[in-house]
Design an enzyme around this catalytic site. Structure first.
Site, short mmCIF file in Angstrom:
data_model
loop_
_atom_site.label_atom_id
_atom_site.label_comp_id
_atom_site.label_asym_id
_atom_site.label_seq_id
_atom_site.Cartn_x
_atom_site.Cartn_y
_atom_site.Cartn_z
N ALA A 39 -24.95 34.89 49.47
CA ALA A 39 -23.63 35.49 49.27
C ALA A 39 -23.48 36.67 50.21
O ALA A 39 -24.45 37.23 50.71
CB ALA A 39 -23.46 35.95 47.83
N GLY A 87 -20.97 40.31 50.59
CA GLY A 87 -19.98 41.18 49.97
C GLY A 87 -19.62 42.33 50.89
O GLY A 87 -20.00 42.37 52.06
N GLY A 88 -18.91 43.30 50.33
CA GLY A 88 -18.44 44.43 51.12
C GLY A 88 -19.54 45.39 51.51
O GLY A 88 -19.38 46.17 52.45
N MET A 89 -20.67 45.37 50.79
CA MET A 89 -21.74 46.32 51.07
C MET A 89 -23.00 45.66 51.63
O MET A 89 -23.80 46.31 52.26
CB MET A 89 -22.11 47.08 49.79
CG MET A 89 -21.00 47.95 49.25
SD MET A 89 -21.49 48.83 47.76
CE MET A 89 -21.62 47.48 46.59
N THR A 133 -25.36 41.63 52.34
CA THR A 133 -25.52 40.17 52.31
C THR A 133 -26.79 39.88 51.51
O THR A 133 -27.81 40.55 51.67
CB THR A 133 -25.67 39.61 53.73
OG1 THR A 133 -24.50 39.96 54.48
CG2 THR A 133 -25.79 38.09 53.69
N VAL A 134 -26.71 38.87 50.64
CA VAL A 134 -27.82 38.57 49.75
C VAL A 134 -28.47 37.26 50.17
O VAL A 134 -27.78 36.26 50.43
CB VAL A 134 -27.35 38.47 48.29
CG1 VAL A 134 -28.54 38.23 47.37
CG2 VAL A 134 -26.65 39.76 47.90
N ASP A 158 -20.02 50.30 38.30
CA ASP A 158 -19.31 49.11 38.78
C ASP A 158 -19.52 47.94 37.82
O ASP A 158 -19.90 46.85 38.23
CB ASP A 158 -19.78 48.76 40.19
CG ASP A 158 -18.81 47.81 40.89
OD1 ASP A 158 -17.66 47.70 40.43
OD2 ASP A 158 -19.19 47.20 41.90
#
Length: 687
Positions: free
Chosen positions: A26, A28-30, A32-33, A142
């Site tokens: 995945a 995201g904005g912060m 990558t996984v 969050d």
């Protein structure tokens, strides 16, 4: 679920010499996984690689390291464990527990509104995890369905502890981070977050679970954020008629605009949540509105990090609820501030709390409501209903003069308070590696009061200061309390007993205990089968840090013994030689005659060579000596006939010819007419 494309230059690389990247899960904005394998501990992990704008900021990396340590200290079944954090060149990464499953967002996308029984069962472990974090002084910032992971075996965990806090601390002064649909009002207004901010987000999430939709929507994140500050979350029963009143009260208690009117932390909310679950009837728990439209279209697929290509673990949605930055320096923030003032004015004009006028309070709020009513009555009593001494302008002038003087004094006091007094700003000093007394003295000298809190730390000796919250170098008001973190030393865990099982079983146990596999050696053992662990170092029960390598000694089974050759030896000597070698001698019941081996000597052995284990048997066959044969007298007979007959009897013949053996007749024979051992040589003289 839709998986992110796996074309990525990271795939197949080794991060920090330890984590082998297998696939991308995945983005995201912060960060990558990736799905990666920890080569040291031989287990799968979720590797979160931060984007370059975060990884290249040294101040952020220091903050992230502290937050990761704090999150790693949380050991709770409903919190995704932070296993490691580090840097490899220009790469900054977090290593998290790998959970195979899906997210709460996937459940809401598939089912929409949930029955209260299921909604309460799903949110209970989330609140339990938050309670554990709040008790440890940590907040999440969050909370959203994408960060609630549901494993394939039913376990529920809250992910991303520590990251949101670290990132928010790294943004500019006027910015905050969070998913706007779940953002607490105080965060929108730039105020500090605490445990009650997590409670607000959890309340919004519970509203969505019960109704299938979020309480606020808008064309832009700013519009949604504005509603968080200036509106009141409605009752879920307005969307799903028939829901129990207790559920309405629970949601509105959690989502009160004023943080003072919410549960103080996760522990307080958890107690009320479980009380409600036990008091609702089965009909109320199973109440559910007929299926309605799905609030999240199929296009907003969520990818989770966890089960390889098909089922990841950490939710990073593509469109549903992204984590967003909202700047307090932008125009929309000014609108919110104005809206906030309007809300306060509305409350003051009405003589009460607008939010409470829109709610039906439950029993848990009676005392708070009584206190509010007392304040309202006192405020009303202090407000005159008509001017003092109407028409007396001199008296009014004196009064206004006194009021102005008082206001000037208040302004001067406020100036002193915020300029030189307890409200003045100060810089938090660096107290790392100082004793508690030294650290507190440094803080007092800077004008701060501190509260010590013990924490585990792998690098700082026990009894020394680890740091502060707010961190050193931060500029804060002197009346703000400073938390002084004091090291308890490294957190130690007892080693499990690894002996008695196979090497694979020992590796599994080490992985479960989060320990590393050290050197593996082998040794012969007469009692333990091959492949079984016979020793470990450190020994079982020894308290060590996570990741400590444990050396193992594995049995090679009994040591093989070379079989000695005892053929030709006397029986007693042969038996002793085998026993001295650690083997067992077995004598065959029948002796065998042999013309080459004397009677009483070992004729044969089984096995004759190779290796055996200690105590195994060697079968010995004893010679009975040669067979006795009677030698006939062949004098006067043809030599060829004599020679043939003697050989037939097992004797050997040595012939001597005289005068060319013209007559071929035996003239002399030795021996003759007597019994001799088989194989004896018979001498013939032939003429």
């Amino acid at each position: 679920m839709v998986q992110e494309p796996t074309q990525d230059h990271f795939i197949g690389t080794m991060v920090d010499g330890r984590y082998l990247v297998r696939s991308r899960l995945a983005k995201g904005g912060m960060s990558t996984v990736y799905l990666a394998t920890d080569q040291r501990l031989e287990r799968d992990v979720a590797l979160k690689v931060l984007h370059p704008h975060l990884a290249n900021d040294p101040i952020f990396l220091q903050r992230l390291s502290r937050e990761a340590k704090a999150a790693a200290s949380l050991s709770h079944p409903h919190i995704v464990g932070v296993l490691d954090q580090g840097e490899d060149g220009h790469i900054a990464y977090l290593v998290m527990e790998f959970v195979k499953g899906h997210t709460l967002r996937d459940v809401l996308t598939e089912q929409g509104a949930l029955a209260p029984r299921l909604a309460l069962a799903l949110i209970d472990p989330v609140i339990e995890g938050l309670a554990a974090a709040h008790n440890s002084g940590l907040i999440h910032r969050d909370i959203k369905p994408e960060n609630v992971l549901i494993a394939d075996d039913g376990r529920i965990k809250v992910g991303d502890f520590g990251l949101a806090r670290a990132v928010s601390a790294n943004t500019s002064t006027g910015a905050l981070i969070g998913t706007v649909a779940y953002l607490a009002p105080e965060l929108v207004l730039g105020q500090p977050a605490d445990a009650r901010s997590d409670i607000y987000s959890a309340g919004i999430m519970l509203y969505e679970m019960l109704t299938g939709k979020q309480p606020y929507d808008g064309d832009s994140p700013i519009q949604v954020a504005y509603q968080h500050v200036n509106a009141v979350v409605g009752r879920p029963s307005d969307i799903v008629p028939g829901l129990a009143e207790d559920l309405d009260e629970l949601v509105q208690w959690c989502t009160a605009t004023d943080a003072e009117n919410r549960p103080v932390d996760g522990t307080a909310l958890l107690a009320e949540l479980r009380h409600i679950r036990t008091t609702l009837t089965d009909q109320q728990l199973d109440h559910r509105q007929g299926p309605g439209p799905n609030p999240y279209p199929a296009a907003s697929a969520t990818t989770a990090v966890g089960g390889g290509a098909g089922s990841p673990t950490e939710a990073l949605p593509t469109t549903a609820s992204p984590t967003e930055f909202i700047s307090h320096q932008s125009n929309p923030t000014t609108i919110m501030a104005a809206g906030g003032s309007a809300l306060q004015h509305s409350r003051a004009a009405s003589g009460g709390d607008v939010e409470q006028d829109l709610r039906q309070p439950g029993k848990r709020e009676l005392k708070r409501l009584e206190r509010q009513q007392t304040k309202d009555r006192a405020r009303a009593a202090a407000t005159p209903v008509r001017p003092l001494r109407e028409g007396n302008s001199r008296r009014r002038g004196v009064i206004w003069t006194i009021v102005i003087i008082i206001l000037a004094m208040l302004a001067a006091a406020a100036g002193w308070f915020f300029g030189m007094g307890p409200g003045s700003p100060g810089t938090v000093p660096d107290v790392k590696n100082k004793t508690v007394a030294e650290a507190q003295q440094l803080l007092r000298t800077a004008g701060f009061q501190s509260e010590p809190r013990d924490v585990f730390d792998d690098d700082i000796l026990a009894g020394l200061a680890v740091g502060t919250e707010p961190e050193s170098g931060a500029e804060v008001r002197k009346f703000q309390p400073i938390t002084l973190f004091v090291s308890k030393g490294a957190q130690l865990f007892p080693l499990p007993d690894l002996t008695g099982g196979t090497l694979d079983e020992a590796k599994t146990a080490l992985n479960a205990a989060e320990m590393a596999l050290g050197n593996v050696t082998e040794a012969f053992d007469e009692k333990v089968p091959a492949g079984v662990v016979i020793a470990q170092d450190p020994a079982k029960g020894t308290e060590v840090r996570h990741g400590t390598p444990v050396a193992l000694e594995v049995s090679k089974g009994p040591q093989p013994i070379p079989v000695p050759d005892v053929r030709g030896k006397a029986q007693d000597a042969a038996v002793k030689a085998l026993q001295d070698a650690g083997l067992k001698a077995v004598i065959a019941p029948e002796r065998v005659k042999d013309k080459t081996v004397a009677k009483g000597l070992i004729l044969a052995q089984t096995p004759a060579n190779g290796t055996l284990r200690r105590g195994e048997a060697v079968t010995l066959t004893v010679s009975d000596g040669p067979k006795m044969v009677k030698v006939p007298n062949f004098i006067g007979k043809q030599a060829d006939v004599a020679e043939k007959e003697l050989k037939k009897l097992g004797l050997t013949v040595k012939r001597t010819d005289w005068l060319g053996a013209f007559f071929n007749t035996v003239r002399e024979q030795t021996p003759k007419d007597q019994e001799v051992p088989e194989g004896t040589e018979v001498f013939l003289t032939v003429v």
